[in-house]
Scaffold this active site. Structure first.
Site, PDB file in Angstrom:
ATOM      1  N   GLU A  19      -1.673 -36.669  15.889  1.00 39.99           N
ATOM      2  CA  GLU A  19      -2.177 -36.131  17.147  1.00 39.99           C
ATOM      3  C   GLU A  19      -3.479 -35.375  16.896  1.00 39.99           C
ATOM      4  O   GLU A  19      -3.455 -34.201  16.482  1.00 39.99           O
ATOM      5  CB  GLU A  19      -1.171 -35.145  17.738  1.00 39.99           C
ATOM      6  CG  GLU A  19       0.190 -35.746  18.012  1.00 39.99           C
ATOM      7  CD  GLU A  19       0.945 -34.942  19.052  1.00 39.99           C
ATOM      8  OE1 GLU A  19       1.249 -35.502  20.089  1.00 39.99           O
ATOM      9  OE2 GLU A  19       1.179 -33.744  18.832  1.00 39.99           O
TER      10      GLU A  19
ATOM     11  N   GLU B 163       0.075 -27.054  18.301  1.00 46.01           N
ATOM     12  CA  GLU B 163       0.101 -25.794  19.064  1.00 46.01           C
ATOM     13  C   GLU B 163       0.863 -24.722  18.289  1.00 46.01           C
ATOM     14  O   GLU B 163       0.505 -23.539  18.330  1.00 46.01           O
ATOM     15  CB  GLU B 163       0.709 -26.045  20.455  1.00 46.01           C
ATOM     16  CG  GLU B 163      -0.279 -26.814  21.333  1.00 46.01           C
ATOM     17  CD  GLU B 163       0.337 -27.637  22.446  1.00 46.01           C
ATOM     18  OE1 GLU B 163       1.537 -27.478  22.742  1.00 46.01           O
ATOM     19  OE2 GLU B 163      -0.401 -28.470  23.011  1.00 46.01           O
TER      20      GLU B 163
ATOM     21  N   GLY C 100      -4.058 -33.072  25.615  1.00 39.72           N
ATOM     22  CA  GLY C 100      -4.219 -32.455  26.935  1.00 39.72           C
ATOM     23  C   GLY C 100      -5.646 -32.456  27.461  1.00 39.72           C
ATOM     24  O   GLY C 100      -5.953 -31.757  28.424  1.00 39.72           O
TER      25      GLY C 100
ATOM     26  N   GLY D  66       2.651 -35.737  25.904  1.00 38.31           N
ATOM     27  CA  GLY D  66       2.835 -34.420  26.515  1.00 38.31           C
ATOM     28  C   GLY D  66       2.837 -34.525  28.022  1.00 38.31           C
ATOM     29  O   GLY D  66       3.842 -34.832  28.657  1.00 38.31           O
ATOM     30  N   GLY D  67       1.669 -34.282  28.634  1.00 37.04           N
ATOM     31  CA  GLY D  67       1.554 -34.200  30.086  1.00 37.04           C
ATOM     32  C   GLY D  67       2.203 -35.356  30.840  1.00 37.04           C
ATOM     33  O   GLY D  67       2.906 -35.142  31.840  1.00 37.04           O
TER      34      GLY D  67
ATOM     35  N   ASN E 178       7.174 -34.781  25.063  1.00 39.16           N
ATOM     36  CA  ASN E 178       7.217 -33.366  24.678  1.00 39.16           C
ATOM     37  C   ASN E 178       6.871 -32.548  25.921  1.00 39.16           C
ATOM     38  O   ASN E 178       5.714 -32.529  26.345  1.00 39.16           O
ATOM     39  CB  ASN E 178       6.185 -33.129  23.563  1.00 39.16           C
ATOM     40  CG  ASN E 178       6.003 -31.650  23.244  1.00 39.16           C
ATOM     41  OD1 ASN E 178       6.827 -30.818  23.622  1.00 39.16           O
ATOM     42  ND2 ASN E 178       4.928 -31.328  22.529  1.00 39.16           N
ATOM     43  N   TRP E 179       7.888 -31.907  26.478  1.00 43.28           N
ATOM     44  CA  TRP E 179       7.652 -31.151  27.712  1.00 43.28           C
ATOM     45  C   TRP E 179       7.003 -29.793  27.445  1.00 43.28           C
ATOM     46  O   TRP E 179       6.636 -29.090  28.386  1.00 43.28           O
ATOM     47  CB  TRP E 179       8.975 -30.953  28.468  1.00 43.28           C
ATOM     48  CG  TRP E 179       9.409 -32.160  29.252  1.00 43.28           C
ATOM     49  CD1 TRP E 179       8.852 -33.416  29.221  1.00 43.28           C
ATOM     50  CD2 TRP E 179      10.488 -32.225  30.196  1.00 43.28           C
ATOM     51  NE1 TRP E 179       9.516 -34.247  30.085  1.00 43.28           N
ATOM     52  CE2 TRP E 179      10.526 -33.547  30.703  1.00 43.28           C
ATOM     53  CE3 TRP E 179      11.435 -31.297  30.664  1.00 43.28           C
ATOM     54  CZ2 TRP E 179      11.476 -33.949  31.656  1.00 43.28           C
ATOM     55  CZ3 TRP E 179      12.376 -31.715  31.605  1.00 43.28           C
ATOM     56  CH2 TRP E 179      12.385 -33.020  32.090  1.00 43.28           C
ATOM     57  N   LYS E 180       6.905 -29.401  26.184  1.00 42.47           N
ATOM     58  CA  LYS E 180       6.331 -28.081  25.841  1.00 42.47           C
ATOM     59  C   LYS E 180       7.050 -26.995  26.649  1.00 42.47           C
ATOM     60  O   LYS E 180       8.237 -27.130  26.922  1.00 42.47           O
ATOM     61  CB  LYS E 180       4.815 -28.085  26.071  1.00 42.47           C
ATOM     62  CG  LYS E 180       4.131 -29.308  25.447  1.00 42.47           C
ATOM     63  CD  LYS E 180       2.647 -29.190  25.431  1.00 42.47           C
ATOM     64  CE  LYS E 180       2.048 -30.500  24.928  1.00 42.47           C
ATOM     65  NZ  LYS E 180       0.634 -30.414  24.654  1.00 42.47           N
TER      66      LYS E 180
ATOM     67  N   SER F 215      -3.230 -37.375  24.900  1.00 43.44           N
ATOM     68  CA  SER F 215      -3.693 -37.963  26.168  1.00 43.44           C
ATOM     69  C   SER F 215      -3.263 -39.410  26.351  1.00 43.44           C
ATOM     70  O   SER F 215      -3.989 -40.196  26.958  1.00 43.44           O
ATOM     71  CB  SER F 215      -5.209 -37.810  26.305  1.00 43.44           C
ATOM     72  OG  SER F 215      -5.554 -36.430  26.341  1.00 43.44           O
TER      73      SER F 215
ATOM     74  N   HIS G 127       3.982 -29.162  15.348  1.00 44.80           N
ATOM     75  CA  HIS G 127       3.029 -29.484  16.424  1.00 44.80           C
ATOM     76  C   HIS G 127       1.787 -28.606  16.269  1.00 44.80           C
ATOM     77  O   HIS G 127       1.885 -27.433  15.884  1.00 44.80           O
ATOM     78  CB  HIS G 127       3.686 -29.255  17.788  1.00 44.80           C
ATOM     79  CG  HIS G 127       2.886 -29.820  18.913  1.00 44.80           C
ATOM     80  ND1 HIS G 127       1.773 -29.184  19.403  1.00 44.80           N
ATOM     81  CD2 HIS G 127       3.007 -30.985  19.610  1.00 44.80           C
ATOM     82  CE1 HIS G 127       1.251 -29.929  20.370  1.00 44.80           C
ATOM     83  NE2 HIS G 127       1.980 -31.024  20.511  1.00 44.80           N
TER      84      HIS G 127
HETATM   85  C1  PEP Z   1       1.298 -33.343  22.722  1.00 47.24           C
HETATM   86  O1  PEP Z   1       1.123 -32.164  22.925  1.00 47.24           O
HETATM   87  O2  PEP Z   1       2.110 -33.693  21.853  1.00 47.24           O
HETATM   88  C2  PEP Z   1       0.510 -34.292  23.491  1.00 47.24           C
HETATM   89  C3  PEP Z   1       0.291 -35.456  22.972  1.00 47.24           C
HETATM   90  O3  PEP Z   1       0.036 -33.872  24.716  1.00 47.24           O
HETATM   91  P1  PEP Z   1      -0.793 -34.750  25.795  1.00 47.24           P
HETATM   92  O4  PEP Z   1      -0.104 -36.093  25.884  1.00 47.24           O
HETATM   93  O5  PEP Z   1      -0.694 -33.980  27.059  1.00 47.24           O
HETATM   94  O6  PEP Z   1      -2.170 -34.875  25.273  1.00 47.24           O
END
Ligand code: PEP
Length: 249
Positions: A163, A95, A169, A229-230, A10-12, A208, A93
């Site tokens: 999640e 967010e 993050g 994500g990251g 997920n590049w957000k 993470s 999500h």
């Molecule tokens: C996400 O936002 O779906 C996520 C899992 O982010 P990260 O891997 O950066 O924690």
């Protein structure tokens, strides 16, 4: 039952057209490890260019509207995303639940829209740190599953992503026992809702995940992949997660 692992990125709201160069290494790793499914969900503006650039990699979206068309300025329907070349769409999500105030009912409508238009819905659920500290994590998460997952869902088009909000993050991850307990609770809730079909539904862990912890997380019972994500923003960081998934494929 064996479920194919899915490693989804997920590049957000990150990445411009030049960032698509990262997809070549990811596509190459996906091809080298056909026992695992791989997807990248870039910003919506990059879906069609990504599909043109790496036609053998599954590209997804990060949100869709519940309606097929209408007066919803700035929104995108599932049909539009499908037309752009998306295979998947992330819905609910944390967010978006926090920033856009999306409710379980909203997420339910988005998941139905995804299904109507042939997209796999990745329905996200997860508790906040305060909810976990209060001993309410399982109740909150299974409640989100109950409210967000359509009654006719099947493994063909539904994926759940657990999640924990406090792990996204932050570099923090739950213990493997906590992950196992939550994924088992989600599977049990799905079984209440959709019966035997729950066995085939993939439940991803997100929060993470990286090349160092992926092998341990992906080995946990009922962890059928990761939503990343990251670490999905660069091939260097994402490919080791694909490899960890493939090793358990
Ligand atoms: C996400 O936002 O779906 C996520 C899992 O982010 P990260 O891997 O950066 O924690």
């Amino acid at each position: 039952m064996t479920r194919r692992k899915l490693i989804a990125g997920n590049w957000k709201m990150n990445g411009h057209i030049d960032h698509l160069r990262e997809l070549h290494g990811i596509e190459k790793a996906a091809k080298a490890h056909p026992q695992v499914d791989v997807a990248i969900c870039p910003p919506a503006t990059l879906i069609a260019p990504a599909v043109a650039r790496v036609p053998n990699l599954a590209i997804g979206a990060q949100d869709c509207h519940a309606s097929d068309k209408g007066a919803h300025t700035g929104c995108l329907s599932a049909a539009m995303l499908k037309e752009a070349g998306a295979h998947h769409v992330i819905v609910g999500h944390s967010e978006r639940r926090a920033d856009q105030g999306e409710t379980d009912a909203d997420v339910h409508g988005k998941a139905e829209a995804a299904h109507r238009h042939g997209l796999t819905a990745i329905v996200c659920v997860g508790e906040t740190e305060a909810e976990r500290d209060a001993g309410e994590a399982e109740m909150v998460v299974t409640g989100q599953v109950a409210g967000s997952v359509p009654a006719d869902a099947t493994a063909d088009w539904l994926v759940i992503a657990y999640e924990p909000v406090w792990a996204i993050g932050t570099g923090r991850v739950p213990t493997l026992d906590d992950v196992a307990a939550m994924h088992a609770a989600i599977r049990a809730k799905l079984a209440d809702m959709i019966g035997d079909k729950a066995e085939g539904v993939r439940i991803l862990y997100g929060g993470s995940m990286n090349g160092d912890n992926a092998a341990d997380l992906l080995a946990v019972d009922n962890v059928d992949g990761g939503l990343v994500g990251g670490a999905s923003l660069s091939a260097d960081k994402f490919v080791p997660i694909i490899e960890a998934g493939a090793a358990q494929g």
